[in-house]
Each structure stands twice: as structure tokens, then as C-alpha cells.
Design a protein around this motif. Structure first.
Motif, mmCIF file in Angstrom:
data_model
loop_
_atom_site.group_PDB
_atom_site.id
_atom_site.type_symbol
_atom_site.label_atom_id
_atom_site.label_comp_id
_atom_site.label_asym_id
_atom_site.label_seq_id
_atom_site.Cartn_x
_atom_site.Cartn_y
_atom_site.Cartn_z
ATOM 1 N N TYR A 116 18.956 35.103 -12.680
ATOM 2 C CA TYR A 116 19.737 36.282 -13.035
ATOM 3 C C TYR A 116 18.542 37.097 -12.325
ATOM 4 O O TYR A 116 17.487 37.331 -13.034
ATOM 5 C CB TYR A 116 19.603 36.317 -14.176
ATOM 6 N N LYS B 38 18.692 34.126 -21.244
ATOM 7 C CA LYS B 38 20.378 34.709 -20.637
ATOM 8 C C LYS B 38 20.361 35.255 -22.510
ATOM 9 O O LYS B 38 21.198 36.096 -22.020
ATOM 10 C CB LYS B 38 20.676 33.197 -20.338
ATOM 11 N N GLN C 258 23.850 39.777 -21.058
ATOM 12 C CA GLN C 258 25.200 40.848 -21.613
ATOM 13 C C GLN C 258 26.549 39.850 -21.233
ATOM 14 O O GLN C 258 26.887 39.952 -20.182
ATOM 15 C CB GLN C 258 25.520 41.298 -21.742
ATOM 16 N N SER C 259 26.793 38.514 -22.158
ATOM 17 C CA SER C 259 27.666 38.035 -21.559
ATOM 18 C C SER C 259 28.239 37.335 -23.129
ATOM 19 O O SER C 259 28.270 35.247 -22.519
ATOM 20 C CB SER C 259 27.333 36.797 -20.060
ATOM 21 N N ASN D 240 30.462 35.944 -23.988
ATOM 22 C CA ASN D 240 31.161 34.737 -23.790
ATOM 23 C C ASN D 240 30.900 33.144 -23.755
ATOM 24 O O ASN D 240 30.693 32.561 -24.081
ATOM 25 C CB ASN D 240 32.369 34.530 -22.146
ATOM 26 N N ASP D 241 29.091 33.093 -23.706
ATOM 27 C CA ASP D 241 28.782 32.449 -23.003
ATOM 28 C C ASP D 241 27.712 31.780 -24.543
ATOM 29 O O ASP D 241 27.189 31.055 -24.401
ATOM 30 C CB ASP D 241 27.719 32.644 -21.620
#
Length: 164
Positions: free
Chosen positions: A131, A74, A79-80, A82-83
Motif C-alpha cells: 500500500y 490495513k 479504507q476498505s 469489505n476486507d
């Protein structure tokens, strides 16, 4: 009691495991070799090694499938931003648990090699389910060395933006 009768009657080991453990410890401390239930003692000692192997495989499964590889995949491909911190913290926690287990039983390093591929496949399957639109690699692209798995930040990039 005859030997035949003794074999047919259930031992403390089969009646109450905790009582058997306490009794065995007391006999070992007293050096009462004659009073030990050797068959049960051998079975338990054998199971200790197997327990550590099961625990490593379980933790490796958690590390690879649920945390390290899943979070690593991940972190690398989803593309995250914030995680990212949460994923990296989860990776660090499981890395430490495996380090502690390896410190206690260094021979488990070899077992890590044996179970890596299966754990990788499981992790990949789980992340692909979570995902489905993200393009993930079919093969592990990085070092399979235990030290690398436990220390490298695979998500870092070089000056050209390429993954290291």
C-alpha cells in the motif's frame, strides 16, 4: 568393538533418525541408562528448546508481518470496509496459535519481547510495499505487551473517533 572404533563408526542417530528415536525410547522405558547415546540425546533435547523458539519467532513473524500487524495496519489505515472481517479473522487465528504455543512453553513470552521490533519492521516494510500510497506510522503506536497484542482490538475508536 573398541571405544576408538565406536567413535569412528556412525551411530544410529546419524544413520537413521527414526530408528534412533525408537531405540532411545525403548531404552528409556527399560531404564537402560548404559545403552543410551547421551551425546545425541543431549543434542536433541537442546534442539527441542531451540525449535520452540524458532517456531515462536516464525509464528510471530507470520502474525506480525503477514497477519496481525499487516492486517492491523490495513485495518487501521486502509479504507476498505469489505476486507475488515477477513483481516480481523486472520488476526484472531494467529493470536490463537501464539496463545497455544505460549501455553505449552510460557518462557517464550520473554522471547516475544526480543523479536518484536524486528517483526514489526518486517511487517511495516511489507505493508508499505503493498500500500505505497497509504500513510503508515514508522513506529508501533500501541502497547507491546504480549497480552495486549493477543487481545486488544486496536482498530476500535472512542466516542471522538480517535483510535484507542
Amino acid at each position: 568393538m573398541t571405544e576408538t572404533t565406536q567413535l569412528k563408526s556412525p551411530s544410529k542417530y546419524h544413520q537413521d533418525f527414526v530408528v534412533w528415536c525408537e531405540d532411545t525410547v525403548a531404552k528409556l522405558k527399560d531404564r537402560d541408562i548404559e545403552g543410551l547415546d547421551f551425546e545425541a540425546l543431549i543434542e536433541e533435547i537442546e534442539s527441542l528448546g531451540l525449535r520452540d523458539k524458532r517456531e515462536l519467532k516464525s509464528r510471530l513473524g507470520v502474525l506480525l508481518a503477514h497477519l496481525l500487524l499487516a492486517h492491523l495496519l490495513k485495518r487501521l489505515y486502509v479504507q476498505s470496509p469489505n476486507d475488515y472481517c477477513g483481516w480481523q479473522n486472520a488476526i484472531a487465528d494467529q493470536r490463537r496459535e501464539i496463545e497455544l504455543l505460549i501455553e505449552q512453553s510460557p518462557s517464550l513470552k520473554n522471547y516475544f519481547v526480543e523479536v518484536f521490533e524486528d517483526s514489526w519492521r518486517h511487517a511495516l516494510k511489507r505493508v508499505k510495499q503493498d500500500y505505497p500510497t497509504v500513510q503508515l506510522p514508522d513506529e508501533w503506536e500501541f502497547s507491546r505487551d504480549l497480552d495486549a497484542i493477543l487481545t486488544e482490538d486496536f482498530w476500535l475508536t472512542d466516542e471522538d473517533g480517535e483510535k484507542k
